[in-house]
Design a protein around this motif. Structure first.
Motif, PDB file in Angstrom:
ATOM      1  N   ASP A  89       0.753  -1.201  -0.041  1.00 49.38           N
ATOM      2  CA  ASP A  89       0.022  -0.029  -0.025  1.00 49.38           C
ATOM      3  C   ASP A  89       0.798   1.167  -0.041  1.00 49.38           C
ATOM      4  OD1 ASP A  89      -1.937   1.943   0.370  1.00 49.38           O
ATOM      5  OD2 ASP A  89      -2.637   1.103   2.405  1.00 49.38           O
ATOM      6  N   PRO A  90       0.785   2.206  -1.005  1.00 50.25           N
ATOM      7  CA  PRO A  90       1.788   3.268  -1.111  1.00 50.25           C
ATOM      8  C   PRO A  90       1.599   4.224  -0.190  1.00 50.25           C
ATOM      9  CG  PRO A  90       0.427   3.160  -2.928  1.00 50.25           C
ATOM     10  CD  PRO A  90       0.038   1.731  -2.223  1.00 50.25           C
ATOM     11  N   ALA A  91       0.554   4.020   0.444  1.00 45.39           N
ATOM     12  CA  ALA A  91      -0.109   5.244   1.518  1.00 45.39           C
ATOM     13  C   ALA A  91       0.967   4.838   2.821  1.00 45.39           C
ATOM     14  CB  ALA A  91      -1.397   5.212   1.834  1.00 45.39           C
ATOM     15  N   LYS A  92       1.352   3.630   3.108  1.00 44.45           N
ATOM     16  CA  LYS A  92       1.883   3.236   4.155  1.00 44.45           C
ATOM     17  C   LYS A  92       3.547   3.394   3.965  1.00 44.45           C
ATOM     18  CE  LYS A  92      -1.311  -0.043   5.713  1.00 44.45           C
ATOM     19  NZ  LYS A  92      -1.604  -1.542   6.246  1.00 44.45           N
ATOM     20  N   LEU A  93       3.822   3.912   2.957  1.00 45.22           N
ATOM     21  CA  LEU A  93       5.493   3.927   2.681  1.00 45.22           C
ATOM     22  C   LEU A  93       6.051   5.406   3.340  1.00 45.22           C
ATOM     23  CD1 LEU A  93       5.641   2.726  -0.968  1.00 45.22           C
ATOM     24  CD2 LEU A  93       5.946   1.421   1.236  1.00 45.22           C
ATOM     25  N   VAL A  94       7.176   5.472   3.546  1.00 40.62           N
ATOM     26  CA  VAL A  94       7.806   6.585   3.883  1.00 40.62           C
ATOM     27  C   VAL A  94       7.612   7.666   2.812  1.00 40.62           C
ATOM     28  CG1 VAL A  94       9.972   7.631   5.098  1.00 40.62           C
ATOM     29  CG2 VAL A  94       8.804   5.232   5.862  1.00 40.62           C
ATOM     30  N   GLN A  95       8.351   7.037   1.733  1.00 40.27           N
ATOM     31  CA  GLN A  95       8.557   8.066   0.661  1.00 40.27           C
ATOM     32  C   GLN A  95       7.328   7.361  -0.638  1.00 40.27           C
ATOM     33  OE1 GLN A  95      12.553   7.838  -0.937  1.00 40.27           O
ATOM     34  NE2 GLN A  95      12.400  10.101  -1.521  1.00 40.27           N
ATOM     35  N   ASN A  96       6.152   8.165  -0.249  1.00 46.57           N
ATOM     36  CA  ASN A  96       5.212   7.883  -1.201  1.00 46.57           C
ATOM     37  C   ASN A  96       5.114   8.861  -2.256  1.00 46.57           C
ATOM     38  OD1 ASN A  96       2.907   6.963  -2.249  1.00 46.57           O
ATOM     39  ND2 ASN A  96       1.723   7.716  -0.924  1.00 46.57           N
ATOM     40  N   ASN A  97       6.165   8.677  -3.173  1.00 46.30           N
ATOM     41  CA  ASN A  97       6.245   9.516  -4.318  1.00 46.30           C
ATOM     42  C   ASN A  97       6.789   8.383  -5.564  1.00 46.30           C
ATOM     43  OD1 ASN A  97       9.074   9.419  -4.358  1.00 46.30           O
ATOM     44  ND2 ASN A  97       9.171  11.472  -3.356  1.00 46.30           N
ATOM     45  N   ARG A  98       6.399   8.951  -6.943  1.00 43.92           N
ATOM     46  CA  ARG A  98       6.761   7.962  -7.772  1.00 43.92           C
ATOM     47  C   ARG A  98       8.265   7.444  -7.911  1.00 43.92           C
ATOM     48  NH1 ARG A  98       8.880   7.443 -13.011  1.00 43.92           N
ATOM     49  NH2 ARG A  98       7.411   6.203 -14.445  1.00 43.92           N
ATOM     50  N   SER A  99       9.168   8.446  -7.494  1.00 41.51           N
ATOM     51  CA  SER A  99      10.809   8.076  -7.280  1.00 41.51           C
ATOM     52  C   SER A  99      10.936   7.001  -6.238  1.00 41.51           C
ATOM     53  CB  SER A  99      11.322   9.402  -7.043  1.00 41.51           C
ATOM     54  OG  SER A  99      12.797   9.147  -6.813  1.00 41.51           O
ATOM     55  N   GLY A 100      10.227   7.324  -5.029  1.00 40.96           N
ATOM     56  CA  GLY A 100      10.410   6.310  -3.837  1.00 40.96           C
ATOM     57  C   GLY A 100       9.733   4.839  -4.303  1.00 40.96           C
ATOM     58  N   VAL A 113       7.522  -6.132  -6.811  1.00 41.07           N
ATOM     59  CA  VAL A 113       6.683  -5.364  -5.980  1.00 41.07           C
ATOM     60  C   VAL A 113       5.503  -4.683  -6.927  1.00 41.07           C
ATOM     61  CG1 VAL A 113       6.711  -3.261  -4.547  1.00 41.07           C
ATOM     62  CG2 VAL A 113       8.437  -5.092  -4.301  1.00 41.07           C
ATOM     63  N   LYS A 114       4.263  -4.874  -6.380  1.00 42.59           N
ATOM     64  CA  LYS A 114       3.152  -4.045  -6.929  1.00 42.59           C
ATOM     65  C   LYS A 114       2.509  -3.175  -5.877  1.00 42.59           C
ATOM     66  CE  LYS A 114       3.606  -6.251 -10.846  1.00 42.59           C
ATOM     67  NZ  LYS A 114       3.646  -5.493 -12.375  1.00 42.59           N
ATOM     68  N   TYR A 115       1.900  -2.458  -6.315  1.00 41.43           N
ATOM     69  CA  TYR A 115       1.328  -1.315  -5.583  1.00 41.43           C
ATOM     70  C   TYR A 115      -0.409  -1.412  -5.523  1.00 41.43           C
ATOM     71  CZ  TYR A 115       5.822   0.469  -4.858  1.00 41.43           C
ATOM     72  OH  TYR A 115       7.298   0.578  -4.611  1.00 41.43           O
ATOM     73  N   VAL A 116      -0.971  -1.281  -4.560  1.00 46.10           N
ATOM     74  CA  VAL A 116      -2.669  -1.262  -4.378  1.00 46.10           C
ATOM     75  C   VAL A 116      -2.797  -0.281  -5.329  1.00 46.10           C
ATOM     76  CG1 VAL A 116      -4.600  -1.029  -3.056  1.00 46.10           C
ATOM     77  CG2 VAL A 116      -2.728  -2.183  -2.298  1.00 46.10           C
TER      78      VAL A 116
END
Length: 77
Positions: free
Chosen positions: A46-57, A72-75
Motif C-alpha cells: 500500500d503506497p500510503a504506508k510508505l515513508v517515501q510515497n512518491n513516484r521516485s520512492g 513489487v506491485k502497489y495497490v
C-alpha cells in the motif's frame, strides 16, 4: 516447514522502512520465502504506508526488491 505469512512479513517491512530500513535485506529474503510458500509471484504494498510515497520512492523500492528476486506491485497501480 512453516514461517511467517506474507501479510506478517509485509507489515514488518513497513516497520523497517519507517526505521531507516533496519534489516531490510533479511526481511526481503523472508518475504521471498513466504511468497514461495503461498504460491504467489509478487508482493503487494500500500503506497500510503510508505515513508517515501512518491513516484521516485516507489520505483526505487521496486528496483531494490527486484534485484533481490521479489516483484513489487502497489495497490491501485
Amino acid at each position: 516447514m512453516n514461517g511467517p505469512d506474507v501479510a506478517d512479513v509485509t507489515d514488518r517491512i513497513y516497520e523497517s522502512l519507517n526505521t531507516d530500513n533496519a534489516d531490510i535485506d533479511g526481511l526481503i529474503a523472508t518475504l521471498k520465502a513466504a511468497l514461495a510458500r503461498a504460491g504467489l509471484k509478487e508482493a503487494v504494498f500500500d503506497p500510503a504506508k510508505l515513508v517515501q510515497n512518491n513516484r521516485s520512492g516507489r520505483k526505487l523500492m521496486q528496483a531494490y526488491f527486484r534485484q533481490r528476486g521479489v516483484i513489487v506491485k502497489y495497490v491501485n497501480s
